[in-house]
Design a protein around this motif. Structure first.
Motif, short mmCIF file in Angstrom:
data_model
loop_
_atom_site.label_atom_id
_atom_site.label_comp_id
_atom_site.label_asym_id
_atom_site.label_seq_id
_atom_site.Cartn_x
_atom_site.Cartn_y
_atom_site.Cartn_z
N MET A 22 0.72 -1.11 0.15
CA MET A 22 -0.09 0.10 0.02
C MET A 22 0.57 0.85 -0.24
SD MET A 22 -2.37 1.51 2.63
CE MET A 22 -2.70 2.98 3.02
N GLU A 23 0.95 1.85 -1.39
CA GLU A 23 2.16 3.62 -1.49
C GLU A 23 1.04 4.12 -0.18
OE1 GLU A 23 4.08 3.54 -2.90
OE2 GLU A 23 4.49 2.46 -4.62
N PRO A 24 2.38 5.63 -0.63
CA PRO A 24 1.71 6.21 1.04
C PRO A 24 0.93 7.66 0.13
CG PRO A 24 3.94 6.51 0.85
CD PRO A 24 3.50 5.63 -0.33
N LEU A 25 -0.32 7.22 0.02
CA LEU A 25 -1.62 8.81 -0.44
C LEU A 25 -1.95 9.26 1.04
CD1 LEU A 25 -3.45 6.41 -3.12
CD2 LEU A 25 -1.24 7.96 -3.79
N ALA A 26 -1.38 10.69 0.79
CA ALA A 26 -2.53 11.69 1.74
C ALA A 26 -3.39 11.29 1.75
CB ALA A 26 -1.83 13.25 1.42
N ASN A 59 2.77 10.19 3.76
CA ASN A 59 3.76 11.17 3.20
C ASN A 59 3.46 12.30 5.11
OD1 ASN A 59 1.19 12.98 2.77
ND2 ASN A 59 2.32 14.84 2.05
N THR A 60 4.77 12.27 5.53
CA THR A 60 4.95 12.27 6.91
C THR A 60 6.43 12.93 6.93
OG1 THR A 60 4.41 9.44 7.26
CG2 THR A 60 5.02 11.24 9.11
N ARG A 61 5.35 14.11 7.77
CA ARG A 61 6.68 15.77 8.17
C ARG A 61 7.19 15.09 9.21
NH1 ARG A 61 2.84 19.93 10.96
NH2 ARG A 61 1.60 19.66 9.35
N VAL A 62 8.50 15.94 8.86
CA VAL A 62 9.76 15.98 9.48
C VAL A 62 9.77 17.71 10.22
CG1 VAL A 62 10.79 13.59 8.36
CG2 VAL A 62 11.38 16.15 7.77
N VAL A 97 1.73 -7.47 8.67
CA VAL A 97 1.73 -5.92 7.87
C VAL A 97 2.47 -5.17 8.35
CG1 VAL A 97 0.80 -4.11 7.13
CG2 VAL A 97 -0.94 -5.54 7.12
N VAL A 98 4.31 -5.67 7.20
CA VAL A 98 5.63 -4.83 7.54
C VAL A 98 4.84 -2.84 7.56
CG1 VAL A 98 7.27 -3.97 6.13
CG2 VAL A 98 6.55 -6.23 7.22
N VAL A 99 5.06 -2.15 8.12
CA VAL A 99 5.16 -1.02 8.38
C VAL A 99 6.39 0.41 8.37
CG1 VAL A 99 4.39 1.21 9.09
CG2 VAL A 99 2.99 -1.65 9.75
N PHE A 100 6.56 0.91 7.91
CA PHE A 100 7.38 2.31 7.03
C PHE A 100 6.63 3.34 6.92
CE2 PHE A 100 10.10 -1.52 5.62
CZ PHE A 100 11.56 -0.55 5.35
N THR A 101 7.56 3.77 7.74
CA THR A 101 6.80 5.97 7.62
C THR A 101 7.69 6.60 6.49
OG1 THR A 101 6.69 6.04 9.71
CG2 THR A 101 6.69 7.83 8.84
N CYS A 162 8.08 1.56 13.79
CA CYS A 162 8.20 1.24 12.16
C CYS A 162 9.54 -0.12 11.61
CB CYS A 162 8.01 2.50 11.64
SG CYS A 162 6.36 3.57 11.16
N ASP A 163 9.35 -1.11 10.88
CA ASP A 163 10.07 -1.76 10.58
C ASP A 163 11.42 -0.75 9.98
OD1 ASP A 163 9.09 -4.30 11.20
OD2 ASP A 163 7.27 -3.68 10.09
N GLY A 164 11.55 0.49 9.40
CA GLY A 164 12.23 1.13 8.56
C GLY A 164 10.97 2.59 8.04
N VAL A 165 11.89 3.33 7.25
CA VAL A 165 11.76 4.13 7.11
C VAL A 165 11.60 4.30 5.56
CG1 VAL A 165 11.37 5.04 9.08
CG2 VAL A 165 13.28 5.80 7.11
N GLU A 166 10.98 5.45 4.36
CA GLU A 166 10.91 5.07 2.95
C GLU A 166 11.31 7.23 3.23
OE1 GLU A 166 8.55 4.14 -0.16
OE2 GLU A 166 7.54 5.68 -0.22
N LEU A 167 12.49 7.47 2.01
CA LEU A 167 13.29 9.09 1.84
C LEU A 167 11.45 9.34 0.76
CD1 LEU A 167 16.83 8.91 2.58
CD2 LEU A 167 14.54 9.82 3.98
N HIS A 168 11.12 10.24 0.70
CA HIS A 168 10.36 10.67 -0.38
C HIS A 168 11.24 11.79 -1.60
CE1 HIS A 168 6.79 11.55 -2.86
NE2 HIS A 168 5.26 11.32 -1.88
#
Length: 652
Positions: A22-26, A59-62, A97-101, A162-168
């Motif tokens: 599941m892709e990250p849709l806002a 898309n998670t704010r930093v 479910v595996v979870v990335f931010t 979270c199992d990992g992070v994805e850079l947008h």
């Protein structure tokens, strides 16, 4: 049925139960303080229950000061976000479910009013051509500050389980801006080697979270700006090189995308684009790296997801809009119930409402075919109290079908009365222009659901007082739609060479090799013009406003005008139809009032529609009478379905 799709796969040391991501849709379902609350929790839960193997959180704010994309956007910019994140992640882990931010900074692709009312930050001072905000070229120190914010966002993601992070690094956001020669003209180390920004982010995350913490990358591998007349931009050759450098840094996976805001239809494809339209770019990445590749590719149906895996195009299939439209997409595919999938029709209404509603602070994104999306806590069907009471539904267009579907779920006994021999209403006309076949999918879905629910549909049955009296309904829902406007004030409007959009599209190839004037340049006018041109006609589009397509959502306008550009079309704006003659029309310029005559064999009216909203048929029969769809307010697919859904859901 789909052995490749339902084979487990590996990302580093993580095992995914299948190949659906599941892709990250806002969606705008986070709380006003950017935490995961009940609404976002339930949204995620339903998709996890629907069978996806991995969820990349939106898309998670930093950065709270200069990295805001929307107010109700998930964030890991503050420690207060950790506990709610962990609660959601624990729930998702319980469902295997595996979870990335997805760590996100919009850079120049946002608005100053969301970002401390200051100029938006970017690699250089070049403003976004879409957002058009004053843009600040970040100092070296500010870049280093943002790198640390990414690292701290990763730390909070890890502490949140979270199992990992994805850079947008896609779609023209900040990382993408640093990578591209179009937006990075810096003179410091972040300009001398445009990869330096993302390289130092990865290094900072590993220093903070440990060398083994998985980091993925969403990457626009080609900005696709050639059609904008731009020569120096991030091309697929650059994308391949960046992917190789990411691989050398032991990135966990590459999530392939393309386009930026200024090539928007390439990153949010409208209905006329086909499943697989991104295949050539994905193939060039897959053939050049050995790390796992995830990609969205306009996937709407399970067979195509399977084909991508069979062709070794990807290692994992990215599902975005598909699981907004139907959270159970994966589960239905696994159970062999593809016909039950509520397929995304690529109408882009979700992206339209992301801008008009979510970014503007007016509420979550809306899906045209799934009114529940983003509102899972509001609509839970705990109200199954219909008790077999009869509800007469007049009309079997989308609104009538949706009303009947929801009523049947609630335990009412809906009976649809349809005067024609076919369900679908105006969709049976809207599907006629080129490449509009996906619009049939929503009728297919509604038809299948009504069959499963045992809803009685009486075709060739105009509603009459006698029929309604015989039904003795608890309520009547009027879903009679709308008709094309045909102004009687225009002289000659009733001549046989004057057709409405509906009549012209139904005639199809019977209108060929003629001179046709289309009156009106809304969506229906431009789509009908294309259908006429495809049949060999010469077409002139006449619009009373001072701009062709002035009221069309930008994505649909760009798509329509791009498709029409291959034909020799005459456009005349600021002009109104005054009179129709057997072989010509008389028009008047609304600015200088100059009158002229244009040769024409046929005239097609695309001047809008008006509701058919007579409820008198129910007078004296029933006190509960409701208008839904175009009968209530003329609009689009989303408004027809949503208005019907809400009336049926709230009927008491």
């Amino acid at each position: 049925m789909y052995p490749k799709l339902f084979t487990p796969g590996k990302i580093g040391n993580l095992t995914l139960k299948n190949r659906a991501v599941m892709e990250p849709l806002a969606m705008g379902v986070a709380e006003p303080n950017q935490t995961i609350g009940e609404a976002y929790f339930e949204y995620l839960k339903q998709r996890a229950d629907g069978g996806v193997a991995m969820i990349i959180l939106e898309n998670t704010r930093v950065d709270d000061q200069h990295g805001v994309a929307a107010n109700c956007q998930m964030s890991v910019a503050r420690d207060e976000h950790i506990a709610p994140l962990k609660k959601a992640v624990d729930m998702l882990h319980s469902k295997d479910v595996v979870v990335f931010t997805q760590l996100h900074h919009p850079g120049r692709e946002t608005f100053s009013n969301l970002n401390s009312n200051e100029p938006v930050w970017s690699s250089s001072s070049k403003p976004c051509g879409v957002c058009q905000q004053e843009t600040h070229e970040m100092t070296t120190e500010e870049v280093e500050l943002v790198i640390d914010k990414f690292a701290q966002g990763a730390r909070r993601s890890k502490e949140g389980g979270c199992d990992g992070v994805e850079l947008h690094g896609a779609h023209g956001y900040l990382i993408s801006q640093f990578l591209s020669p179009y937006t990075n003209q810096r003179k410091d180390r972040f300009g001398e080697d445009r990869f330096t920004f993302v390289k130092e982010i990865i290094e900072a995350i590993r220093k903070t979270c440990g060398e083994d913490y998985p980091i993925g990358m969403r990457l626009t591998v080609d900005e696709l700006l050639a059609l904008n007349g731009i020569k120096d931009y991030f091309k697929i050759e650059d994308g391949i090189q960046v992917c190789k450098r990411l691989e050398s840094m032991k990135i966990a996976y590459i999530n392939v995308s393309n386009g930026i805001y200024e090539s928007f239809n390439s990153l949010s494809e409208p209905m006329t684009y086909h499943q697989g339209c991104r295949t050539p770019l994905i193939r060039q990445i897959k053939d050049n790296v050995n790390v796992p590749v995830i990609a969205v590719n306009m996937v709407k149906e399970p067979w195509f997801a399977e084909k991508m895996l069979e062709d070794n195009l990807v290692d994992f299939v990215g599902l975005g809009r598909a699981v907004v439209a139907d959270p159970n997409w994966v589960k239905k595919a696994q159970e062999g119930k593809e016909d039950d999938i509520n397929r995304c029709i690529s109408c882009t209404y979700c992206f339209e409402t992301l801008v008009s509603d979510t970014i503007a602070g007016k509420g979550p994104v809306k899906c045209a075919v799934n009114p529940i999306a983003g509102r899972e806590t509001i609509y839970n069907f705990s109200n199954k109290d219909g008790n077999g009471r009869v509800v007469a539904v007049i009309g079997a267009g989308l609104a009538g079908m949706e009303a009947a579907r929801v009523l049947a779920i609630r335990g009412f006994k809906p009976i649809i009365l349809e005067k024609t021999s076919k369900v679908g209403g105006q969709i049976n006309v809207a599907n006629k222009p080129p490449e509009k076949n996906k619009i049939n999918w929503i009728v297919d879905y509604e038809t299948k659901q009504l069959e499963k629910l045992g809803v009685e549909v009486r075709l060739n049955t105009p509603a009459t007082k006698e029929i309604l009296q015989s039904l003795n309904p608890y309520a009547v829902i009027v879903a009679t739609g709308a008709k094309s406007i045909k102004p009687s004030s225009i002289k000659g409007i009733d001549l046989p060479n004057v057709k409405t959009v509906e009549e012209a599209l139904v005639l199809g190839k019977a209108l060929s090799n003629l001179k046709v004037c289309v009156i009106g340049s809304g969506v229906s006018g431009l789509e009908t013009a294309e259908a006429l041109l495809e049949n060999g006609n010469t077409v002139t589009v006449i619009e009373m406003m001072d701009k062709i397509g002035g009221n069309i959502y930008v994505q649909h306008y760009l798509d329509a005008m791009d498709r029409l550009s291959k034909y020799d079309v005459t456009y005349i704006d600021s002009t109104k139809l005054v009179e129709v003659k057997p072989k010509s029309i008389v028009v008047e310029n609304v600015k200088d009032f100059k009158v002229s005559e244009i040769e024409a064999d046929y005239i097609v009216l695309a001047m809008g529609i008006q509701s058919l909203n007579d409820t008198s048929i129910a007078d004296g029969i029933c006190d509960k009478v409701f208008l839904v769809g175009d009968a209530k307010t003329t609009g689009r697919i989303e408004s027809s379905i949503r208005s019907a859904f809400e009336v049926a859901y709230n009927l008491n």
